[in-house]
Design a protein around this motif. Structure first.
Motif, short mmCIF file in Angstrom:
data_model
loop_
_atom_site.label_atom_id
_atom_site.label_comp_id
_atom_site.label_asym_id
_atom_site.label_seq_id
_atom_site.Cartn_x
_atom_site.Cartn_y
_atom_site.Cartn_z
N UNK A 34 0.83 -1.21 0.00
CA UNK A 34 0.00 0.00 0.00
C UNK A 34 0.86 1.26 0.00
N UNK A 35 1.97 1.24 0.73
CA UNK A 35 2.90 2.36 0.71
C UNK A 35 3.44 2.59 -0.70
N UNK A 36 3.81 1.51 -1.37
CA UNK A 36 4.33 1.61 -2.74
C UNK A 36 3.30 2.24 -3.66
N UNK A 37 2.06 1.76 -3.59
CA UNK A 37 1.02 2.25 -4.48
C UNK A 37 0.74 3.74 -4.26
N UNK A 38 0.59 4.14 -3.00
CA UNK A 38 0.30 5.54 -2.71
C UNK A 38 1.44 6.46 -3.12
N UNK A 39 2.65 6.04 -2.86
CA UNK A 39 3.81 6.86 -3.22
C UNK A 39 4.01 6.94 -4.73
N UNK A 40 3.73 5.86 -5.43
CA UNK A 40 3.91 5.87 -6.88
C UNK A 40 2.94 6.83 -7.56
N UNK A 41 1.77 7.04 -6.97
CA UNK A 41 0.81 7.99 -7.51
C UNK A 41 1.20 9.43 -7.17
N UNK A 42 1.65 9.64 -5.95
CA UNK A 42 1.89 11.01 -5.49
C UNK A 42 3.27 11.56 -5.76
N UNK A 43 4.26 10.70 -5.92
CA UNK A 43 5.64 11.17 -6.08
C UNK A 43 5.83 12.04 -7.32
N UNK A 44 5.35 11.65 -8.50
CA UNK A 44 5.52 12.53 -9.67
C UNK A 44 4.83 13.88 -9.50
#
Length: 244
Positions: free
Chosen positions: A34-44
């Motif tokens: 879940x951390x990976x998914x949320x960060x992958x959306x918000x990081x860019x």
């Protein structure tokens, strides 16, 4: 999303990691995913990258690959396959740039931002590796509690070096307290673990809390989850040094 809200939510996310360690490896893997998914959306969005969809896909694949690789690795060190995953994700980031049809403006910024995102999300696999190690549950709980206290205190508007010192002290206190009550740890090991996590939280607070992109919700989510993800690798490395 203001500083206080992000700090509280970071503490809540850290508490979720601690709870996942208690519930078992499968739950910890799910939380890391879940951390990976949320960060992958918000990081860019947080870094205002020019090709957000492509960067998000690369970051998500790298992070998910890291979690899967660590989960599937038999015997220590559990992170031994992680460099291969990171290397493949870096190559994929170049493929993403080759596929762009917009003239590839801000090329260097796009590549470096995407690669940085891959490193951030793959660090979350450190929580899984820590949980699988000997006395891993105690290390995860100690690190997560230290992170929660440090993040919560970072919301206090002290400013400058005082804020960094108070944040680090709170994290040390939390880690030391958990180490004192855990039969497989001790107060010193917990406090040192808290020190490492506290320095990380204070540094990330200074680096990212002034970015204008934080006004966007997805960017704010990425910023508040950033310390939680990166702490995974910190807790694993420090835990290996302290308790083997």
């Amino acid at each position: 999303m203001n500083v206080s809200t992000r700090a509280v939510l970071t503490a809540a996310a850290a508490a979720a990691v601690a709870g996942a360690a208690v519930l078992g490896e499968a739950t910890l893997v799910a939380v890391a995913g879940a951390l990976v998914l949320a960060l992958s959306v918000g990081w860019p969005v947080l870094l205002d990258l020019p090709t957000r969809l492509g960067s998000s896909v690369v970051i998500a694949l790298g992070g998910a690959g890291g979690v899967i690789a660590v989960t599937a690795t038999q015997g220590q060190p559990y992170l031994r396959e992680l460099p291969v995953v990171v290397a493949l994700a870096v190559l994929l980031s170049f493929v993403n740039e080759l596929a762009r049809q917009d003239g590839r403006h801000r090329l260097v910024e796009s590549v470096t931002g995407t690669v940085a995102g891959v490193l951030v999300v793959t660090a979350a696999a450190g929580w899984v590796a820590t949980g699988r190690a000997p006395v891993g549950d105690a290390l995860v709980i100690s690190g997560a509690v230290a992170l929660a206290l440090g993040a919560g205190v970072s919301a206090v508007p002290l400013g400058g070096w005082l804020a960094a010192l108070v944040t680090t002290a709170a994290a040390m206190l939390g880690g030391g307290a958990v180490g004192a009550v855990m039969p497989v740890l001790d107060t010193l090991a917990g406090a040192l673990l808290g020190l490492a996590v506290g320095i990380l939280v204070a540094a990330l607070h200074v680096l990212f809390d002034a970015l204008p992109a934080l006004e966007r919700r997805t960017a704010g989510v990425a910023a508040l989850l950033l310390p939680v993800s990166v702490s995974g690798i910190v807790v694993y490395v420090v835990g290996r040094v302290l308790v083997g």
